[in-house]
Scaffold this motif. Sequence first.
Motif, short mmCIF file in Angstrom:
data_model
loop_
_atom_site.label_atom_id
_atom_site.label_comp_id
_atom_site.label_asym_id
_atom_site.label_seq_id
_atom_site.Cartn_x
_atom_site.Cartn_y
_atom_site.Cartn_z
N SER A 168 -6.59 -2.16 -0.21
CA SER A 168 -7.16 -1.51 0.98
C SER A 168 -8.50 -2.15 1.34
O SER A 168 -8.78 -2.38 2.52
CB SER A 168 -7.36 -0.01 0.71
N GLY A 208 -3.09 2.79 -8.69
CA GLY A 208 -4.34 3.27 -8.11
C GLY A 208 -5.32 2.14 -7.89
O GLY A 208 -5.97 2.04 -6.84
N LEU A 213 -4.05 -0.03 -5.00
CA LEU A 213 -4.26 0.66 -3.73
C LEU A 213 -5.69 0.49 -3.24
O LEU A 213 -5.94 0.15 -2.07
CB LEU A 213 -3.94 2.15 -3.89
N TYR A 254 2.59 10.15 -11.45
CA TYR A 254 1.27 10.78 -11.59
C TYR A 254 0.95 11.17 -13.04
O TYR A 254 -0.23 11.33 -13.40
CB TYR A 254 1.18 12.02 -10.70
N LEU A 292 0.84 -1.20 0.00
CA LEU A 292 0.00 0.00 0.00
C LEU A 292 0.87 1.25 0.00
O LEU A 292 0.60 2.21 -0.74
CB LEU A 292 -0.93 0.00 1.22
N GLY A 293 1.92 1.24 0.82
CA GLY A 293 2.84 2.37 0.84
C GLY A 293 3.55 2.55 -0.49
O GLY A 293 3.72 3.67 -0.98
N LEU A 318 2.19 6.40 -7.14
CA LEU A 318 1.22 7.39 -7.61
C LEU A 318 1.83 8.79 -7.58
O LEU A 318 1.54 9.62 -8.45
CB LEU A 318 -0.05 7.35 -6.75
N PHE A 319 2.67 9.03 -6.60
CA PHE A 319 3.33 10.34 -6.49
C PHE A 319 4.37 10.51 -7.59
O PHE A 319 4.41 11.54 -8.26
CB PHE A 319 4.00 10.46 -5.11
N SER A 353 2.38 1.67 -3.39
CA SER A 353 1.39 2.17 -4.34
C SER A 353 1.23 3.68 -4.23
O SER A 353 1.18 4.39 -5.25
CB SER A 353 0.03 1.48 -4.11
N VAL A 354 1.18 4.18 -3.01
CA VAL A 354 1.08 5.62 -2.80
C VAL A 354 2.32 6.33 -3.37
O VAL A 354 2.21 7.36 -4.05
CB VAL A 354 0.92 5.95 -1.29
#
Length: 236
Positions: free
Chosen positions: A144, A137, A140, A127, A116-117, A123-124, A119-120
């Motif tokens: 979740s 996305g 994630l 983008y 999950l981390g 995304l950053f 994935s974030v």
Amino acid sequence: MNYIYLLINIAVIFFPLVLSFDKKVYFFSKWRFVIPAISITGVVFLVWDLLFVKLHVWSFNPDYIVGIQFFGLPLEEILFFLTVPYACIFIYECLNVYFPNNDLQKYSFSLSNLFLGLSVAMLFFGYDRWYTIINFGFLLILLSYVEYVNVKFRFMYKFYRAYLVSLIPFYIVNGFLTAIPVVMYNDKQNLGFRVGTIPFEDHFYLMGLLLMNIYLYEFFKDRYSSVKYNTEHLMV
């Protein structure tokens, strides 16, 4: 030469299909759960695939496909969402039957949080790249939901083991698809980092594809068990 992608699909499903009648795994008896899981997931990923073709995320080399298309997608690409999930769910079920002890149980939640981390972070950093942002996305949201919303049944420790084993045929199959290449990626729409010839994002595309299939497979098994249990108790 134009049968290459079709032959890869056949090779992917051949042994899992033949071995589905193994007396210990008895996988063919679970087709009632496999078929709806693959069908629902397949629709989602085919829409995703169509979108990626429109966005020029990837394309298909006409020299290695038979030329039959549905909705703008090669026949072989549609079959991919049948053959690969079937083989991966088969691997998942075989591991559960033959190796019931699984040490990943105590680490699976931490692994999920790690992904999950990741994935974030992706995304950053990605983008502005369609493959990266849609891929991570989706993962994630799905991961979740499975870990934090789905509380009725837990299977992630079994999932991660199957995912790790599935990476072996993944490297073989995707290695052929990307090295020949049958599927051609637009590196402007991904991070541009590859493991051999395989884009980094493909590893997590497989994770999302496998996770949705196995979640639905477990969901339909659980529903069937609940209905069967209730029916039996009503008859008592």
